[in-house]
Design a protein around this motif. Structure first.
Motif, PDB file in Angstrom:
ATOM      1  N   ILE A  12       0.836  -1.240  -0.041  1.00  0.00           N
ATOM      2  CA  ILE A  12       0.015  -0.087   0.138  1.00  0.00           C
ATOM      3  C   ILE A  12       0.871   1.427   0.059  1.00  0.00           C
ATOM      4  CG2 ILE A  12      -1.913   1.252   1.040  1.00  0.00           C
ATOM      5  CD1 ILE A  12      -2.427  -1.570   2.379  1.00  0.00           C
ATOM      6  N   LEU A  13       0.822   2.047  -0.990  1.00  0.00           N
ATOM      7  CA  LEU A  13       1.579   3.006  -1.139  1.00  0.00           C
ATOM      8  C   LEU A  13       1.086   4.246  -0.709  1.00  0.00           C
ATOM      9  CD1 LEU A  13       3.389   1.100  -2.664  1.00  0.00           C
ATOM     10  CD2 LEU A  13       3.066   2.158  -4.826  1.00  0.00           C
ATOM     11  N   PRO A  14       2.017   5.456  -0.479  1.00  0.00           N
ATOM     12  CA  PRO A  14       1.639   6.322   0.291  1.00  0.00           C
ATOM     13  C   PRO A  14       0.170   7.087  -0.102  1.00  0.00           C
ATOM     14  CG  PRO A  14       3.907   6.648  -0.338  1.00  0.00           C
ATOM     15  CD  PRO A  14       3.284   5.461  -0.914  1.00  0.00           C
ATOM     16  N   GLU A  15      -0.213   7.179  -1.269  1.00  0.00           N
ATOM     17  CA  GLU A  15      -1.185   7.729  -1.782  1.00  0.00           C
ATOM     18  C   GLU A  15      -2.536   6.884  -1.390  1.00  0.00           C
ATOM     19  OE1 GLU A  15      -3.492   9.178  -6.087  1.00  0.00           O
ATOM     20  OE2 GLU A  15      -1.279   8.576  -5.800  1.00  0.00           O
ATOM     21  N   GLU A  16      -2.336   5.537  -1.257  1.00  0.00           N
ATOM     22  CA  GLU A  16      -3.320   4.685  -1.104  1.00  0.00           C
ATOM     23  C   GLU A  16      -3.562   4.473   0.361  1.00  0.00           C
ATOM     24  OE1 GLU A  16      -3.237   0.848  -2.636  1.00  0.00           O
ATOM     25  OE2 GLU A  16      -4.997   0.403  -2.191  1.00  0.00           O
ATOM     26  N   ALA A  17      -2.342   4.586   1.212  1.00  0.00           N
ATOM     27  CA  ALA A  17      -2.133   4.649   2.550  1.00  0.00           C
ATOM     28  C   ALA A  17      -2.788   5.701   3.394  1.00  0.00           C
ATOM     29  CB  ALA A  17      -0.666   4.651   3.184  1.00  0.00           C
ATOM     30  N   SER A  18      -2.950   6.930   2.528  1.00  0.00           N
ATOM     31  CA  SER A  18      -3.641   7.898   3.342  1.00  0.00           C
ATOM     32  C   SER A  18      -5.198   7.560   3.258  1.00  0.00           C
ATOM     33  CB  SER A  18      -3.330   9.188   2.543  1.00  0.00           C
ATOM     34  OG  SER A  18      -3.921   9.306   1.233  1.00  0.00           O
ATOM     35  N   ARG A  19      -5.795   6.971   2.367  1.00  0.00           N
ATOM     36  CA  ARG A  19      -7.270   6.515   2.428  1.00  0.00           C
ATOM     37  C   ARG A  19      -7.333   5.516   3.446  1.00  0.00           C
ATOM     38  NH1 ARG A  19     -10.998   6.861  -1.496  1.00  0.00           N
ATOM     39  NH2 ARG A  19     -11.546   4.835  -1.497  1.00  0.00           N
ATOM     40  N   TRP A  20      -6.418   4.742   3.547  1.00  0.00           N
ATOM     41  CA  TRP A  20      -6.505   3.593   4.596  1.00  0.00           C
ATOM     42  C   TRP A  20      -6.514   4.144   6.015  1.00  0.00           C
ATOM     43  CZ3 TRP A  20      -5.821  -1.950   4.866  1.00  0.00           C
ATOM     44  CH2 TRP A  20      -5.759  -2.644   3.652  1.00  0.00           C
ATOM     45  N   ARG A  21      -5.567   5.304   6.162  1.00  0.00           N
ATOM     46  CA  ARG A  21      -5.493   5.850   7.341  1.00  0.00           C
ATOM     47  C   ARG A  21      -6.862   6.522   7.624  1.00  0.00           C
ATOM     48  NH1 ARG A  21      -2.423  10.423   6.869  1.00  0.00           N
ATOM     49  NH2 ARG A  21      -0.991   9.042   5.737  1.00  0.00           N
ATOM     50  N   TRP A  22      -7.495   7.349   6.665  1.00  0.00           N
ATOM     51  CA  TRP A  22      -8.788   7.736   6.767  1.00  0.00           C
ATOM     52  C   TRP A  22      -9.867   6.707   7.197  1.00  0.00           C
ATOM     53  CZ3 TRP A  22     -12.657   6.992   2.770  1.00  0.00           C
ATOM     54  CH2 TRP A  22     -13.822   7.605   3.121  1.00  0.00           C
ATOM     55  N   LEU A  23      -9.961   5.763   6.447  1.00  0.00           N
ATOM     56  CA  LEU A  23     -10.684   4.904   7.121  1.00  0.00           C
ATOM     57  C   LEU A  23     -10.411   4.395   8.578  1.00  0.00           C
ATOM     58  CD1 LEU A  23     -12.332   1.877   4.986  1.00  0.00           C
ATOM     59  CD2 LEU A  23     -11.246   1.346   7.393  1.00  0.00           C
ATOM     60  N   GLU A  24      -9.484   4.095   8.893  1.00  0.00           N
ATOM     61  CA  GLU A  24      -9.158   3.752  10.213  1.00  0.00           C
ATOM     62  C   GLU A  24      -9.454   4.845  11.215  1.00  0.00           C
ATOM     63  OE1 GLU A  24      -5.428   2.074  11.015  1.00  0.00           O
ATOM     64  OE2 GLU A  24      -5.596   2.081  13.016  1.00  0.00           O
ATOM     65  N   GLU A  25      -9.202   5.976  10.883  1.00  0.00           N
ATOM     66  CA  GLU A  25      -9.636   7.118  11.729  1.00  0.00           C
ATOM     67  C   GLU A  25     -11.084   7.028  11.848  1.00  0.00           C
ATOM     68  OE1 GLU A  25      -7.598  10.318  10.121  1.00  0.00           O
ATOM     69  OE2 GLU A  25      -5.623   9.486  10.976  1.00  0.00           O
ATOM     70  N   VAL A  26     -11.791   6.855  10.782  1.00  0.00           N
ATOM     71  CA  VAL A  26     -13.271   6.950  10.970  1.00  0.00           C
ATOM     72  C   VAL A  26     -13.740   5.851  11.710  1.00  0.00           C
ATOM     73  CG1 VAL A  26     -15.570   6.727   9.500  1.00  0.00           C
ATOM     74  CG2 VAL A  26     -13.685   8.132   8.677  1.00  0.00           C
ATOM     75  N   PHE A  27     -13.444   4.829  11.800  1.00  0.00           N
ATOM     76  CA  PHE A  27     -13.505   3.342  12.384  1.00  0.00           C
ATOM     77  C   PHE A  27     -13.478   3.739  13.973  1.00  0.00           C
ATOM     78  CE2 PHE A  27     -12.117  -0.500  14.317  1.00  0.00           C
ATOM     79  CZ  PHE A  27     -13.345  -1.177  14.278  1.00  0.00           C
ATOM     80  N   ARG A  28     -12.225   4.488  14.339  1.00  0.00           N
ATOM     81  CA  ARG A  28     -11.988   4.574  15.514  1.00  0.00           C
ATOM     82  C   ARG A  28     -12.627   5.681  16.121  1.00  0.00           C
ATOM     83  NH1 ARG A  28      -6.742   2.902  17.520  1.00  0.00           N
ATOM     84  NH2 ARG A  28      -5.828   1.547  15.835  1.00  0.00           N
ATOM     85  N   GLU A  29     -13.206   6.589  15.346  1.00  0.00           N
ATOM     86  CA  GLU A  29     -14.084   7.830  15.821  1.00  0.00           C
ATOM     87  C   GLU A  29     -15.416   7.071  16.300  1.00  0.00           C
ATOM     88  OE1 GLU A  29     -13.824  10.460  17.330  1.00  0.00           O
ATOM     89  OE2 GLU A  29     -15.629  11.317  16.924  1.00  0.00           O
ATOM     90  N   GLN A  30     -15.877   6.192  15.227  1.00  0.00           N
ATOM     91  CA  GLN A  30     -17.165   5.562  15.722  1.00  0.00           C
ATOM     92  C   GLN A  30     -17.145   4.616  16.711  1.00  0.00           C
ATOM     93  OE1 GLN A  30     -20.214   6.300  14.202  1.00  0.00           O
ATOM     94  NE2 GLN A  30     -18.827   7.732  12.968  1.00  0.00           N
ATOM     95  N   CYS A  31     -15.927   3.834  17.102  1.00  0.00           N
ATOM     96  CA  CYS A  31     -16.113   3.213  18.128  1.00  0.00           C
ATOM     97  C   CYS A  31     -16.164   3.986  19.518  1.00  0.00           C
ATOM     98  CB  CYS A  31     -14.596   2.176  18.212  1.00  0.00           C
ATOM     99  SG  CYS A  31     -14.844   0.682  16.818  1.00  0.00           S
ATOM    100  N   ARG A  32     -15.258   5.106  19.360  1.00  0.00           N
ATOM    101  CA  ARG A  32     -15.227   5.984  20.532  1.00  0.00           C
ATOM    102  C   ARG A  32     -16.540   6.486  20.823  1.00  0.00           C
ATOM    103  NH1 ARG A  32     -15.183  11.042  22.050  1.00  0.00           N
ATOM    104  NH2 ARG A  32     -15.736  11.805  19.843  1.00  0.00           N
ATOM    105  N   LEU A  33     -17.448   6.852  19.890  1.00  0.00           N
ATOM    106  CA  LEU A  33     -18.692   7.517  20.239  1.00  0.00           C
ATOM    107  C   LEU A  33     -19.595   6.262  20.869  1.00  0.00           C
ATOM    108  CD1 LEU A  33     -19.437   9.400  17.029  1.00  0.00           C
ATOM    109  CD2 LEU A  33     -19.132  10.192  19.021  1.00  0.00           C
TER     110      LEU A  33
END
Length: 427
Positions: A12-33
């Motif tokens: 997963i190269l940097p450009e795609e990795a940023s999408r992954w990070r975004w998804l993971e952050e959304v996931f974490r935020e929902q879990c937090r909520l």
RNA sequence: GUGGCUGUAGCUCAAAGGUAGAGCGCUGGACUGUGGAUCCAGUGGCUGCGGGUUCGACUCCCGCCAGCCACCCCA
């Protein structure tokens, strides 16, 4: 090239990795909520852990595990799914003894030895949640709501939620008996696969999709008619709760999951149009597993969602890409012109970085033109030119690569000016 | 594990038994301290790997590896 990534794995190269990070952050935020805490368990476990929880006879255990023995002769397996390890940790760490309801989430890689195809890899990523200690359907509903909120927060549209109940250890055998009875007249007409299942894991025949077999499965009884009082109420209440939450779903009595530990509620979330592998995630209740592992009887419910598939679904849906290039992260490029004291640029860059802004510089003595090109290629919004003229005047030239505007500023004012620009002209 | 399709330059693809090409990219120049546009030049390859057939193989045959898609199963 001498080496390539092992079959079924990918970079997963940097450009795609940023999408992954975004998804993971959304996931974490929902879990937090939803009040979930993160748990990180080992990527490999004792082989027996998976064999006993997922089921000795399941596809995953019989053909898809990455199993190896270590130098000490232990049989270990790369985790093929998340629940087993979390249950193990729940017991081993003493979380189980703290009482009450435990809400946990995880995110990471999983491994299954399968032939790769669209949406299927040998190393894949999953985000998942597990709740321990809650028996009623409220947590089933909440966990499903969390999954749907997660997908909605990503901007995904069109996902279908299908739910079912597979009963408990009291009423499931009753149904399996009824199913066997109903199939008895046609069992020899079914494929060899189904015949295997007929003998062992009868429930899984419901999963059969081959039209040849399917037509003999037309008139079989529904498991929902065999549920005992408690299981039926549990399922009915779950439906009421989902209705109340405004979560659309379909009841499909042939939703059966490939893992043996499920009881009562099971569900799957699919994305039509994704291809043959269109399940984004799935899960259910596993009220017997903790006890199976030697804990006291503890109800539990959870799910796992496939990262690659969700990203794929977002792609085919043409949803906004959340990718952030260096420009959006405010990367500043330092260029030099002529013979400039070697230390000047590194010192300036240090100052910029110390003030919280990202900066890079040319690594070689290249023509200014080449440096500009490099800055452009790196998507840098600003270029700071430090040349002989600037040194003499104690200034730097600051160029906005988007507008092409340039200004000459005092060297001491560089940091403040950059900060100001980043606030004024964000991308 | 089974089946179908596909592997040629960094990328996208031509060449179909007779010395391997284009576009894009990359490097440089036109423009000796200024990116993107234009023009010019240069750089590019064990044709996935290994065998076989042939005077001669990118091309035909076999095996292996990999990718894609499907079966199966699932995330």
């Amino acid at each position: 090239m001498k080496f390539s990534a092992p079959r079924g794995t990918r970079d997963i190269l940097p450009e795609e990795a940023s999408r992954w990070r975004w998804l993971e952050e959304v996931f974490r935020e929902q879990c937090r909520l939803y009040g979930f805490g993160e748990i990180r368990t080992p990527i490999f476990e004792e082989t027996g852990l998976f064999a006993r929880s997922i089921g000795e006879e399941t596809e995953i255990v019989t053909k898809q595990m990455y199993t190896f023995s270590d130098q000490g002769g232990r049989s270990l397996t790369l985790r093929p799914e998340g629940t087993a390890g979390v249950v193990r940790a729940y017991l081993q760490s003493g979380l189980a003894n703290q009482g009450g309801v435990q809400r946990l989430f995880y995110f990471g890689p999983f491994f299954r030895y399968e032939r790769p195809q669209k949406g299927r890899f040998r190393q894949f990523y999953q985000g998942g949640v597990e709740v321990f200690g809650a028996e009623g359907p409220q947590l089933d509903a909440e966990v499903i709501a969390l999954a749907m909120d997660f997908l909605n927060a990503l901007g995904l549209e069109g996902a279908r939620l299908r739910i079912n109940s597979t009963g408990c250890k009291t009423c499931r055998p009753v149904y399996e008996k009824a199913l066997r009875k109903a199939l008895a007249p046609v069992v020899d007409k079914l494929c060899s696969w189904c015949q295997e299942r007929y003998k062992g894991n009868t429930l899984r025949i419901l999963d059969e999709k081959r039209p040849d077999c399917r037509r003999y499965l037309k008139d079989i009884p529904s498991i929902l008619d065999s549920l005992d009082k408690e299981c039926r109420e549990h399922f009915e209440d779950l439906r009421v709760l989902l209705n109340g939450l405004g979560i659309p779903y379909e009841v499909e009595s042939d939703v059966v999951r490939g893992l043996d530990y499920y009881t009562r509620t099971v569900f799957e979330i699919n994305q039509p149009g994704l291809g043959a592998q269109d399940a984004l995630g799935g899960g259910g209740r596993y009220d017997g597993l903790v006890e199976e592992f030697g804990g006291k009887p503890t109800p539990a419910v959870g799910w796992g969602m496939g990262v690659e598939r969700i990203l794929d679904a977002l792609e085919t849906n043409r949803q906004p890409q959340a990718g952030k290039g260096p420009a959006q992260e405010g990367l500043v490029y330092f260029a030099t012109a002529g013979s400039v004291d070697m230390e000047i640029v590194p010192n300036l860059i240090s100052e910029v970085r110390a003030s919280g802004m990202a900066a890079i510089s040319a690594s070689l003595d290249k023509a200014l033109k080449a440096q500009m090109k490099e800055a452009s290629r790196q998507c840098c919004r600003w270029v700071v030119i430090v040349g002989e003229d600037e040194i003499a005047a104690g200034t730097v030239t600051l160029r906005d690569m988007e507008s092409g505007e340039q200004q000459n500023i005092k060297r001491e004012k560089l940091i403040d000016t950059l900060k100001q620009l980043m606030e004024q002209k964000p991308l």
